[in-house]
Scaffold this motif. Structure first.
Motif, PDB file in Angstrom:
ATOM      1  N   ALA A  38      24.761  29.792 -15.437  1.00 20.83           N
ATOM      2  CA  ALA A  38      25.831  30.786 -15.523  1.00 20.83           C
ATOM      3  C   ALA A  38      25.194  32.165 -15.469  1.00 20.83           C
ATOM      4  O   ALA A  38      24.033  32.344 -15.853  1.00 20.83           O
ATOM      5  N   ASP A  39      25.937  33.141 -14.995  1.00 19.74           N
ATOM      6  CA  ASP A  39      25.414  34.508 -14.998  1.00 19.74           C
ATOM      7  C   ASP A  39      25.235  35.024 -16.418  1.00 19.74           C
ATOM      8  O   ASP A  39      24.237  35.677 -16.736  1.00 19.74           O
ATOM      9  N   VAL A  40      26.207  34.741 -17.276  1.00 13.74           N
ATOM     10  CA  VAL A  40      26.206  35.282 -18.643  1.00 13.74           C
ATOM     11  C   VAL A  40      26.700  34.214 -19.609  1.00 13.74           C
ATOM     12  O   VAL A  40      27.597  33.435 -19.278  1.00 13.74           O
ATOM     13  N   LEU A  41      26.110  34.189 -20.793  1.00 15.85           N
ATOM     14  CA  LEU A  41      26.655  33.416 -21.901  1.00 15.85           C
ATOM     15  C   LEU A  41      26.895  34.378 -23.059  1.00 15.85           C
ATOM     16  O   LEU A  41      26.023  35.183 -23.394  1.00 15.85           O
ATOM     17  N   VAL A  42      28.079  34.297 -23.647  1.00 15.13           N
ATOM     18  CA  VAL A  42      28.459  35.209 -24.725  1.00 15.13           C
ATOM     19  C   VAL A  42      28.794  34.414 -25.980  1.00 15.13           C
ATOM     20  O   VAL A  42      29.595  33.479 -25.941  1.00 15.13           O
ATOM     21  N   LEU A  43      28.173  34.800 -27.092  1.00 11.28           N
ATOM     22  CA  LEU A  43      28.558  34.293 -28.407  1.00 11.28           C
ATOM     23  C   LEU A  43      29.342  35.392 -29.109  1.00 11.28           C
ATOM     24  O   LEU A  43      28.879  36.536 -29.182  1.00 11.28           O
ATOM     25  N   TYR A  67      22.102  36.677 -22.013  1.00 19.91           N
ATOM     26  CA  TYR A  67      22.760  36.237 -23.239  1.00 19.91           C
ATOM     27  C   TYR A  67      23.212  37.455 -24.040  1.00 19.91           C
ATOM     28  O   TYR A  67      22.419  38.380 -24.270  1.00 19.91           O
ATOM     29  N   ILE A  68      24.466  37.444 -24.444  1.00 21.32           N
ATOM     30  CA  ILE A  68      25.061  38.575 -25.154  1.00 21.32           C
ATOM     31  C   ILE A  68      25.718  38.063 -26.431  1.00 21.32           C
ATOM     32  O   ILE A  68      26.374  37.021 -26.420  1.00 21.32           O
ATOM     33  N   ILE A  69      25.549  38.808 -27.517  1.00 20.93           N
ATOM     34  CA  ILE A  69      26.295  38.534 -28.746  1.00 20.93           C
ATOM     35  C   ILE A  69      27.250  39.696 -28.971  1.00 20.93           C
ATOM     36  O   ILE A  69      26.847  40.856 -28.932  1.00 20.93           O
ATOM     37  N   VAL A  70      28.512  39.381 -29.202  1.00 25.50           N
ATOM     38  CA  VAL A  70      29.558  40.387 -29.363  1.00 25.50           C
ATOM     39  C   VAL A  70      30.154  40.284 -30.754  1.00 25.50           C
ATOM     40  O   VAL A  70      30.573  39.205 -31.172  1.00 25.50           O
ATOM     41  N   ALA A 115      19.006  37.575 -28.336  1.00 24.92           N
ATOM     42  CA  ALA A 115      19.893  37.848 -27.210  1.00 24.92           C
ATOM     43  C   ALA A 115      19.357  38.996 -26.375  1.00 24.92           C
ATOM     44  O   ALA A 115      18.532  39.791 -26.835  1.00 24.92           O
ATOM     45  N   ASP A 116      19.854  39.105 -25.149  1.00 24.17           N
ATOM     46  CA  ASP A 116      19.470  40.219 -24.282  1.00 24.17           C
ATOM     47  C   ASP A 116      20.214  41.490 -24.653  1.00 24.17           C
ATOM     48  O   ASP A 116      19.676  42.591 -24.535  1.00 24.17           O
ATOM     49  N   TYR A 117      21.469  41.355 -25.086  1.00 19.86           N
ATOM     50  CA  TYR A 117      22.293  42.511 -25.413  1.00 19.86           C
ATOM     51  C   TYR A 117      23.145  42.198 -26.643  1.00 19.86           C
ATOM     52  O   TYR A 117      23.557  41.049 -26.849  1.00 19.86           O
ATOM     53  N   LEU A 118      23.429  43.246 -27.432  1.00 21.63           N
ATOM     54  CA  LEU A 118      24.338  43.151 -28.561  1.00 21.63           C
ATOM     55  C   LEU A 118      25.459  44.165 -28.395  1.00 21.63           C
ATOM     56  O   LEU A 118      25.218  45.310 -28.004  1.00 21.63           O
ATOM     57  N   GLU A 119      26.675  43.732 -28.676  1.00 20.33           N
ATOM     58  CA  GLU A 119      27.825  44.657 -28.755  1.00 20.33           C
ATOM     59  C   GLU A 119      28.254  44.670 -30.204  1.00 20.33           C
ATOM     60  O   GLU A 119      28.600  43.641 -30.765  1.00 20.33           O
ATOM     61  N   THR A 120      28.284  45.836 -30.848  1.00 19.26           N
ATOM     62  CA  THR A 120      28.434  45.904 -32.303  1.00 19.26           C
ATOM     63  C   THR A 120      29.643  46.718 -32.768  1.00 19.26           C
ATOM     64  O   THR A 120      29.764  47.004 -33.959  1.00 19.26           O
TER      65      THR A 120
END
Length: 264
Positions: A38-43, A67-70, A115-120
């Motif tokens: 997949a291009d992206v996986l989001v938790l 991989y992104i955590i939101v 993860a590669d990125y975090l949205e906080t």
């Protein structure tokens, strides 16, 4: 506890906790979607601790390119902090960490991963998605295919929220857990142990709160109501199960907390 009550809870659980893959493995992706990754996986931070374990599994299996955590702060944050504190250093200021940061610290301390990125910043399912898409756009991350991992109670609503704002991506759901309940000595209990699982009364409240939200009528979140979601078809058996559970648990439906409403 009556057998029908157990069956009705399990009906809501199966409906809300959507999974589109049998397992988080590349072979499953290839077989069902014809892609290696997949291009992206989001938790999403609304998940219980089991979601962090799934993210680690996905990273180890090389399931996605990014991989992104939101997750900022919302109605599930305090419970997550209490669970994750058990696995982290006492010196870590968990009370000041967002859900995304909490899960990332858990990944690092337990699995040596991150993860590669975090949205906080996000506080609810709606801005979970809008802020995620802002991050994806800002970082120019391809997302033709995206795997979403959310708490099982909220997985279907997360899917419908994403599809309201993005109709082009292939959305692959994988609820953070699959819970069923049973009755023993007239008490409800889970059929298996799940890491960080909600107290059973809380889980029932979360499940029952979803059905009126998913409804596409004047009171629901669908296009004919508040228009927060793409249309969701709620099967009759799910509606019947919900109405029956309302008679057993009349105060169980979780009401939206205005403190976590979108600020934009």
């Amino acid at each position: 506890m009556k057998t029908t009550t157990v069956q009705n809870i399990n009906t809501l659980s199966a409906f809300c906790g959507k999974r589109d893959l049998n397992a988080l493995e590349t072979a499953n992706l290839k077989q069902k979607y014809g892609i290696e990754q997949a291009d992206v996986l989001v938790l999403f931070g609304g998940s219980i601790l089991a979601g962090g374990d799934l993210l680690a599994q996905a990273i180890k299996n090389n399931l996605a390119k990014k991989y992104i955590i939101v997750g900022g702060y919302g109605h599930t944050t305090d419970g997550l902090r209490k669970e994750i504190q058990k696995h982290l250093s006492d010196s870590l200021p968990v009370n000041r960490l967002s859900e995304a940061e909490l899960f990332n610290e858990y990944l690092k301390s337990t699995y040596g991963l991150q993860a590669d990125y975090l949205e906080t910043k996000s506080t609810n399912c709606g801005n979970n998605i809008t802020y995620l898409l802002e991050l994806i756009k800002k970082e120019t991350i391809p997302h033709q295919s995206i795997i979403l991992i959310q708490d099982a109670a909220m997985q279907l609503r997360m899917d419908a929220t994403f599809k309201k704002f993005d109709t082009h991506s292939i959305v692959i759901n994988y609820a953070a857990y699959q819970a069923q309940v049973k009755s023993r000595n007239l008490q409800l209990e889970y059929t298996q142990e799940i890491s960080g699982m909600w107290p059973i009364e809380r889980y029932i409240s979360l499940l029952m709160g979803e059905i009126p939200r998913l409804a596409d009528d004047e009171n629901g979140y669908g296009p004919n109501g508040k228009n927060y979601l793409a249309h969701v078809e709620v099967p009759k058996e799910v509606t019947y199960a919900f109405l029956a559970l309302q008679q057993v648990f009349p105060d169980a439906v979780r009401v939206a907390n205005p403190a976590y409403s979108s600020k934009q």
